[in-house]
Design an enzyme around this catalytic site. Structure first.
Site, PDB file in Angstrom:
ATOM      1  N   CYS A 166      40.502  31.944  37.803  1.00 15.92           N
ATOM      2  CA  CYS A 166      40.398  33.399  37.810  1.00 15.92           C
ATOM      3  C   CYS A 166      39.064  33.757  38.448  1.00 15.92           C
ATOM      4  O   CYS A 166      38.013  33.312  37.980  1.00 15.92           O
ATOM      5  CB  CYS A 166      40.477  33.967  36.394  1.00 15.92           C
ATOM      6  SG  CYS A 166      40.239  35.753  36.386  1.00 15.92           S
ATOM      7  N   ASP A 224      48.301  32.900  40.556  1.00 17.64           N
ATOM      8  CA  ASP A 224      47.083  32.399  39.900  1.00 17.64           C
ATOM      9  C   ASP A 224      46.410  31.356  40.787  1.00 17.64           C
ATOM     10  O   ASP A 224      45.182  31.261  40.836  1.00 17.64           O
ATOM     11  CB  ASP A 224      47.445  31.785  38.536  1.00 17.64           C
ATOM     12  CG  ASP A 224      46.323  31.882  37.524  1.00 17.64           C
ATOM     13  OD1 ASP A 224      45.171  32.101  37.933  1.00 17.64           O
ATOM     14  OD2 ASP A 224      46.580  31.720  36.319  1.00 17.64           O
TER      15      ASP A 224
HETATM   16  P1  HMG Z   1      38.513  50.330  39.214  1.00 13.00           P
HETATM   17  O1  HMG Z   1      37.499  50.165  40.292  1.00 13.00           O
HETATM   18  O2  HMG Z   1      38.028  50.732  37.843  1.00 13.00           O
HETATM   19  O3  HMG Z   1      39.664  51.303  39.694  1.00 13.00           O
HETATM   20  O4  HMG Z   1      39.285  48.942  39.111  1.00 13.00           O
HETATM   21  P2  HMG Z   1      39.834  52.860  39.469  1.00 13.00           P
HETATM   22  O5  HMG Z   1      40.958  53.082  38.550  1.00 13.00           O
HETATM   23  O6  HMG Z   1      38.508  53.473  39.127  1.00 13.00           O
HETATM   24  O7  HMG Z   1      40.233  53.354  40.943  1.00 13.00           O
HETATM   25  C1  HMG Z   1      39.287  53.264  42.026  1.00 13.00           C
HETATM   26  C2  HMG Z   1      40.022  53.248  43.359  1.00 13.00           C
HETATM   27  O8  HMG Z   1      40.796  52.060  43.447  1.00 13.00           O
HETATM   28  C3  HMG Z   1      40.986  54.393  43.554  1.00 13.00           C
HETATM   29  O9  HMG Z   1      40.985  54.709  44.944  1.00 13.00           O
HETATM   30  C4  HMG Z   1      42.325  53.806  43.231  1.00 13.00           C
HETATM   31  O10 HMG Z   1      43.418  54.415  43.871  1.00 13.00           O
HETATM   32  C5  HMG Z   1      42.164  52.388  43.724  1.00 13.00           C
HETATM   33  P3  HMG Z   1      40.245  56.047  45.470  1.00 13.00           P
HETATM   34  O11 HMG Z   1      40.926  57.172  44.748  1.00 13.00           O
HETATM   35  O12 HMG Z   1      38.831  55.868  45.075  1.00 13.00           O
HETATM   36  O13 HMG Z   1      40.512  55.977  46.940  1.00 13.00           O
HETATM   37  N1  HMG Z   1      43.036  51.475  42.952  1.00 13.00           N
HETATM   38  C6  HMG Z   1      43.940  50.653  43.481  1.00 13.00           C
HETATM   39  N2  HMG Z   1      44.290  50.372  44.751  1.00 13.00           N
HETATM   40  C7  HMG Z   1      45.289  49.481  44.929  1.00 13.00           C
HETATM   41  N3  HMG Z   1      45.945  48.873  43.915  1.00 13.00           N
HETATM   42  C8  HMG Z   1      45.596  49.112  42.633  1.00 13.00           C
HETATM   43  C9  HMG Z   1      44.552  50.021  42.405  1.00 13.00           C
HETATM   44  N4  HMG Z   1      43.993  50.476  41.257  1.00 13.00           N
HETATM   45  C10 HMG Z   1      43.060  51.371  41.613  1.00 13.00           C
HETATM   46  N5  HMG Z   1      46.253  48.516  41.642  1.00 13.00           N
HETATM   47  C11 HMG Z   1      41.254  47.670  38.524  1.00 13.00           C
HETATM   48  C12 HMG Z   1      40.265  48.739  38.081  1.00 13.00           C
HETATM   49  C13 HMG Z   1      42.105  47.303  37.326  1.00 13.00           C
HETATM   50  C14 HMG Z   1      42.093  48.233  39.649  1.00 13.00           C
HETATM   51  C15 HMG Z   1      40.441  46.447  39.048  1.00 13.00           C
HETATM   52  O14 HMG Z   1      39.576  46.051  38.032  1.00 13.00           O
HETATM   53  C16 HMG Z   1      41.314  45.264  39.437  1.00 13.00           C
HETATM   54  O15 HMG Z   1      42.050  45.339  40.418  1.00 13.00           O
HETATM   55  N6  HMG Z   1      41.252  44.148  38.666  1.00 13.00           N
HETATM   56  C17 HMG Z   1      42.094  42.995  38.911  1.00 13.00           C
HETATM   57  C18 HMG Z   1      41.356  41.720  38.633  1.00 13.00           C
HETATM   58  C19 HMG Z   1      42.301  40.542  38.815  1.00 13.00           C
HETATM   59  O16 HMG Z   1      43.285  40.612  39.517  1.00 13.00           O
HETATM   60  N7  HMG Z   1      41.969  39.403  38.158  1.00 13.00           N
HETATM   61  C20 HMG Z   1      42.771  38.205  38.233  1.00 13.00           C
HETATM   62  C21 HMG Z   1      44.083  38.311  37.504  1.00 13.00           C
HETATM   63  S1  HMG Z   1      43.926  38.087  35.741  1.00 13.00           S
HETATM   64  C22 HMG Z   1      44.044  36.363  35.521  1.00 13.00           C
HETATM   65  O17 HMG Z   1      43.985  35.621  36.467  1.00 13.00           O
HETATM   66  C23 HMG Z   1      44.286  35.828  34.132  1.00 13.00           C
HETATM   67  C24 HMG Z   1      45.733  35.318  33.930  1.00 13.00           C
HETATM   68  O18 HMG Z   1      46.046  34.272  34.842  1.00 13.00           O
HETATM   69  C25 HMG Z   1      45.916  34.794  32.485  1.00 13.00           C
HETATM   70  C26 HMG Z   1      44.816  33.824  32.044  1.00 13.00           C
HETATM   71  O19 HMG Z   1      44.566  32.828  32.739  1.00 13.00           O
HETATM   72  O20 HMG Z   1      44.239  34.120  30.988  1.00 13.00           O
HETATM   73  C27 HMG Z   1      46.755  36.446  34.138  1.00 13.00           C
HETATM   74 MG    MG Z   2      45.459  32.213  34.613  1.00 10.90          MG
END
Ligand code: HMG
Ligand code: MG
Length: 308
Positions: A249, A25
């Protein structure tokens, strides 16, 4: 180094688990990408300081969070000692990447609100479950432990207030997918103590007691430690915190650092609650990381003790 004078309270738990999220984070929100070797050292030092759980990185899309695009390289560098550390995984692609490295522990992360689900996961509120369901099922079949986060539990930058019933509904649904623990996220740091108590009680009334819950506070409005204290009194015994108070985030406007691990540990130790954490080693680690990042730590305990 100074330690707090210990005055125990028999009403409070004897031990608390600190779930360290600094490497994930914290570093996901830095403008610069920290070198992978420095990340590995950060994690090793946190483990050596006695943090029982250190969330290491995220197997999310590298374009969405470039700061953690080196997740596989980092875990390979850590080798055997990294395998049991939890990593964030949003979908089956992320799970495949974690399985390739023999990881044992993942965390999925859902949203209590429609807007944040779309902004953070590119999915609607309902669609996020379709993404998580096969991910958790396969992870469990592979013998992994699964944690579930629920974000925006206390307020959302786009939607404003968030209904407690809505949080409980989404949180229960996430937990019921097969998670061992649900972490309640105050993603933008707006919660206040009474709200924290009310949410924990609402989960309890819905059948999810404090043994299945953790709290995850960000400190945007300076309430994180007060909120942790309220949650502790409600029976929560797992708290997420970030060494040096790093964090935020990238997809949540106005989210700043997490509750600083040092500040939490100072409070807990002062109340006679064991954490297993060596506060001095932790402070030195955060001071070192502040040097790597080139700016002072926002943790009050680090500032007081280290001058960093
Ligand atoms: P998307 O663009 O909708 O992905 O993103 P998709 O499912 O349409 O796939 C598109 C392409 O991305 C595909 O490749 C997939 O293989 C690839 P292509 O076939 O086109 O060549 N792909 C990936 N590649 C590597 N690793 C993966 C992956 N997934 C798909 N995992 C997705 C959807 C969920 C992936 C995107 O929105 C994302 O990565 N989001 C993450 C955001 C994030 O990390 N935010 C911060 C963390 S949350 C937080 O901090 C809150 C927390 O601390 C608690 C709080 O504070 O409340 C936890
Ligand atoms: Mg957090």
């Amino acid at each position: 180094m100074r330690n707090p004078q210990v005055v125990s309270d028999a009403e409070l738990p004897e031990r608390v688990t600190v779930w360290e999220v600094g490497p994930r984070d914290g570093l996901q929100n830095e403008k610069t990408v920290v070198d992978v070797k420095a990340k590995a050292e950060f994690i090793r030092r946190l483990v050596a300081a006695g943090l029982p759980i250190v969330e290491a990185t995220s197997f999310v899309h590298p374009k969405w969070v470039p700061q953690l695009a080196d997740a596989a390289e980092l875990m390979e560098m850590l080798g055997e000692e990294g395998r049991h550390l939890p990593v964030l995984v949003p979908n089956e692609r992320g799970l495949d990447r974690a399985l390739e490295l023999d990881m044992e522990h993942i965390a999925i992360f859902g949203s209590a609100t429609e807007t944040f689900a779309r902004r953070n996961l590119n999915r609607s509120l309902d669609e996020q479950f379709a993404m998580f369901e096969p991910t958790v099922t396969r992870a469990r079949e592979a013998g992994m432990d699964v944690r579930a986060y629920v974000s925006m539990c206390f307020g959302d930058p786009w939607e404003g207030d968030v209904d407690i019933d809505q949080v409980v509904k989404v949180g229960k649904r996430l937990h019921d997918l097969g998670a061992s623990q649900l972490s309640l996220g105050d993603t933008i740091g707006v919660a206040t103590a009474g709200h924290v108590r009310a949410l924990i009680r609402a989960f309890g009334a819905a059948g999810l007691g404090t043994d299945a819950l953790a709290d995850h506070f960000h400190d945007t409005y300076g309430q994180a430690l007060a909120n942790a204290h309220a949650a502790l009194e409600e029976g929560i015994t797992t708290f997420d915190a970030s060494a040096g108070g790093l964090g935020g985030c990238p997809y949540a406007e106005s989210a700043t650092g997490n509750l600083a691990t040092e500040d939490l540990v100072w409070m807990l130790h002062g109340m006679g609650i064991e954490t297993g954490v060596d506060l001095e080693a932790l402070i030195n680690t955060s001071g070192w990381m502040a040097g790597v990042l080139g700016r002072p730590s926002p943790s009050r305990v680090v500032q007081a003790q280290f001058g960093a």
